[in-house]
Design a protein around this motif. Structure first.
Motif, PDB file in Angstrom:
ATOM      1  N   ARG A  61       0.808  -1.227   0.000  1.00  0.00           N
ATOM      2  CA  ARG A  61       0.000   0.000   0.000  1.00  0.00           C
ATOM      3  C   ARG A  61       0.838   1.272   0.000  1.00  0.00           C
ATOM      4  NH1 ARG A  61      -4.803  -1.107   4.463  1.00  0.00           N
ATOM      5  NH2 ARG A  61      -5.935  -2.721   3.300  1.00  0.00           N
ATOM      6  N   GLY A  62       2.166   1.140   0.043  1.00  0.00           N
ATOM      7  CA  GLY A  62       3.013   2.325   0.100  1.00  0.00           C
ATOM      8  C   GLY A  62       2.844   3.085   1.401  1.00  0.00           C
ATOM      9  N   GLY A  63       2.850   2.378   2.512  1.00  0.00           N
ATOM     10  CA  GLY A  63       2.550   3.007   3.788  1.00  0.00           C
ATOM     11  C   GLY A  63       3.753   3.342   4.655  1.00  0.00           C
ATOM     12  N   TRP A  64       4.946   3.463   4.034  1.00  0.00           N
ATOM     13  CA  TRP A  64       6.141   3.725   4.826  1.00  0.00           C
ATOM     14  C   TRP A  64       6.497   5.203   4.914  1.00  0.00           C
ATOM     15  CZ3 TRP A  64       7.787  -0.108   7.733  1.00  0.00           C
ATOM     16  CH2 TRP A  64       7.536  -1.425   7.329  1.00  0.00           C
ATOM     17  N   GLN A  65       5.682   6.094   4.333  1.00  0.00           N
ATOM     18  CA  GLN A  65       6.012   7.510   4.321  1.00  0.00           C
ATOM     19  C   GLN A  65       6.091   8.089   5.725  1.00  0.00           C
ATOM     20  OE1 GLN A  65       3.641   6.077   2.620  1.00  0.00           O
ATOM     21  NE2 GLN A  65       3.775   6.594   0.438  1.00  0.00           N
ATOM     22  N   GLY A  66       5.327   7.521   6.653  1.00  0.00           N
ATOM     23  CA  GLY A  66       5.313   8.042   8.014  1.00  0.00           C
ATOM     24  C   GLY A  66       6.661   7.980   8.712  1.00  0.00           C
ATOM     25  N   LEU A  67       7.578   7.138   8.218  1.00  0.00           N
ATOM     26  CA  LEU A  67       8.903   7.056   8.814  1.00  0.00           C
ATOM     27  C   LEU A  67       9.660   8.368   8.671  1.00  0.00           C
ATOM     28  CD1 LEU A  67      10.042   3.509   7.627  1.00  0.00           C
ATOM     29  CD2 LEU A  67       9.397   4.193   9.945  1.00  0.00           C
ATOM     30  N   ARG A  68       9.275   9.182   7.670  1.00  0.00           N
ATOM     31  CA  ARG A  68       9.943  10.459   7.441  1.00  0.00           C
ATOM     32  C   ARG A  68       9.238  11.614   8.157  1.00  0.00           C
ATOM     33  NH1 ARG A  68       9.931   8.163   2.197  1.00  0.00           N
ATOM     34  NH2 ARG A  68       8.204   9.499   1.553  1.00  0.00           N
ATOM     35  N   GLN A  69       8.262  11.304   9.002  1.00  0.00           N
ATOM     36  CA  GLN A  69       7.496  12.350   9.681  1.00  0.00           C
ATOM     37  C   GLN A  69       7.831  12.439  11.172  1.00  0.00           C
ATOM     38  OE1 GLN A  69       3.461  11.221   8.797  1.00  0.00           O
ATOM     39  NE2 GLN A  69       3.624  11.778   6.628  1.00  0.00           N
ATOM     40  N   PRO A 188      -2.550   4.009  11.222  1.00  0.00           N
ATOM     41  CA  PRO A 188      -2.640   2.919  12.198  1.00  0.00           C
ATOM     42  C   PRO A 188      -1.689   1.766  11.890  1.00  0.00           C
ATOM     43  CG  PRO A 188      -4.834   3.689  11.583  1.00  0.00           C
ATOM     44  CD  PRO A 188      -3.866   4.351  10.652  1.00  0.00           C
ATOM     45  N   SER A 189      -1.484   1.487  10.607  1.00  0.00           N
ATOM     46  CA  SER A 189      -0.610   0.372  10.250  1.00  0.00           C
ATOM     47  C   SER A 189       0.831   0.637  10.664  1.00  0.00           C
ATOM     48  CB  SER A 189      -0.688   0.087   8.744  1.00  0.00           C
ATOM     49  OG  SER A 189      -0.356   1.239   7.994  1.00  0.00           O
ATOM     50  N   LEU A 190       1.298   1.886  10.527  1.00  0.00           N
ATOM     51  CA  LEU A 190       2.672   2.201  10.942  1.00  0.00           C
ATOM     52  C   LEU A 190       2.802   2.101  12.455  1.00  0.00           C
ATOM     53  CD1 LEU A 190       5.518   3.134  10.270  1.00  0.00           C
ATOM     54  CD2 LEU A 190       4.713   5.507  10.415  1.00  0.00           C
ATOM     55  N   THR A 191       1.818   2.635  13.185  1.00  0.00           N
ATOM     56  CA  THR A 191       1.839   2.540  14.637  1.00  0.00           C
ATOM     57  C   THR A 191       1.851   1.085  15.090  1.00  0.00           C
ATOM     58  OG1 THR A 191       0.619   4.627  14.823  1.00  0.00           O
ATOM     59  CG2 THR A 191       0.617   3.175  16.748  1.00  0.00           C
TER      60      THR A 191
END
Length: 310
Positions: A61-69, A188-191
């Motif tokens: 899903r391309g959900g790794w962007q939160g790592l840069r936040q 939620p998936s990153l958390t």
């Protein structure tokens, strides 16, 4: 445009009934498989399996962007608290019953409410919620008290119950970290990935260092327990919960989730033949009532037409 969340309906009740049954069965599954695989190793492996599944889903899903936040610091802290919660559960189940663990673990909303009251102005507790906290702690004291005779208290069970309460505290602290940090804006998936991945590393390291890798026998019971916890509980049920949160009012879901300790106690009695004292049953009832008042106050206000307490 913000999605309008619905109130409770038959679909929500049915799904929550299934989720609560899965969550209530988790402690029982650990206990059932303990003769074949150490509880600490079980909770480490369940976190690892679920972390891989969540990571694969995020990649698709391309959900790794939160790592840069800037989420990694609170993410590591949330993961460490998540690991601590399951460490208390795994060790506590050596000493107490799955029934007791289910009730004391689900005191978590009380501790998260107290933490958020101190951290966030928008989360101040009202009179009804303070009353619920008082009932909850009264129930804990009653449940701990056995038959109220010090000579008859089971020291091992009291220690296990205390660890269950510590697990509830750690879970509550995890919620406070998530709600009061940059994780509140993360997916939620990153958390969930932070919690599962960090817990897997820390719990496996602790199991290795403390020599708690035994017993380890690959039997249908041990494999079934780990897969049940890793796939159904830590992956499927958690994502189902998050999916429901996007569609239904959180207060309604919080009230339904209090069915989980009831399932935990029921499964403990039916599957493990665990005994229940009258004082524990009465204490557990007060705990559940207190948690309902704390987390379900908005739902109760709507049901009974009461204003929000000051």
């Amino acid at each position: 445009m913000a999605m309008t969340r619905k109130g409770a309906d038959a679909f929500l009740f049915g799904v929550m009934l299934l989720l609560c049954a899965l969550w209530g069965l988790q402690q029982v599954a650990i206990k059932v498989a303990a003769a074949d695989i150490a509880p600490l190793l079980q909770v480490a492996l369940r976190s690892g399996i679920a972390a891989v599944l969540v990571g694969l889903l995020m990649t698709l899903r391309g959900g790794w962007q939160g790592l840069r936040q800037g989420t990694w610091r609170p993410g590591l802290l949330a993961g460490a608290l998540f690991a601590l919660e399951f460490l208390f559960i795994a060790v506590g189940l050596h000493y107490t019953s799955a029934s007791h663990m289910s009730v004391f673990l689900y005191t978590a909303p009380i501790f998260s409410a107290l933490g958020l009251h101190l951290r966030l102005p928008s989360e101040r507790l009202g009179r009804l919620q303070w009353g619920g906290i008082g009932l909850c702690f009264l129930g804990i004291a009653l449940a701990f008290g056995g038959d109220l005779s010090w000579s008859a208290l089971d020291g091992r069970m009291l220690f296990g119950d205390a660890l269950g309460l510590c697990a509830g505290m750690a879970w509550g602290a995890t919620t406070v970290v998530v709600r009061s940090s940059s994780l509140s804006e993360a997916s939620p998936s990153l958390t969930l990935f932070y919690q599962l991945f960090v817990a897997f590393i820390l719990l496996l390291a602790f199991a290795l260092c403390s020599g708690q890798l035994q017993p380890l026998r690959l039997t249908p019971v041990s494999l079934g327990s780990v897969l049940f916890q890793g796939v159904l509980v830590s992956f499927v049920s958690y994502f189902t919960w998050f999916w429901l949160l996007r569609r239904y009012l959180a207060s309604n879901m919080a009230v339904f989730s209090f069915m989980t300790p009831l399932f935990g106690v029921t499964f403990g009695v039916l599957i493990l033949a665990e005994p229940l004292s009258l004082n524990f049953v009465l204490g557990a009832g007060l705990v559940l009532l207190g948690i309902t008042l704390v987390s379900g106050h908005a739902w109760l206000a709507r049901c009974f037409g009461a204003g929000t307490p000051a």
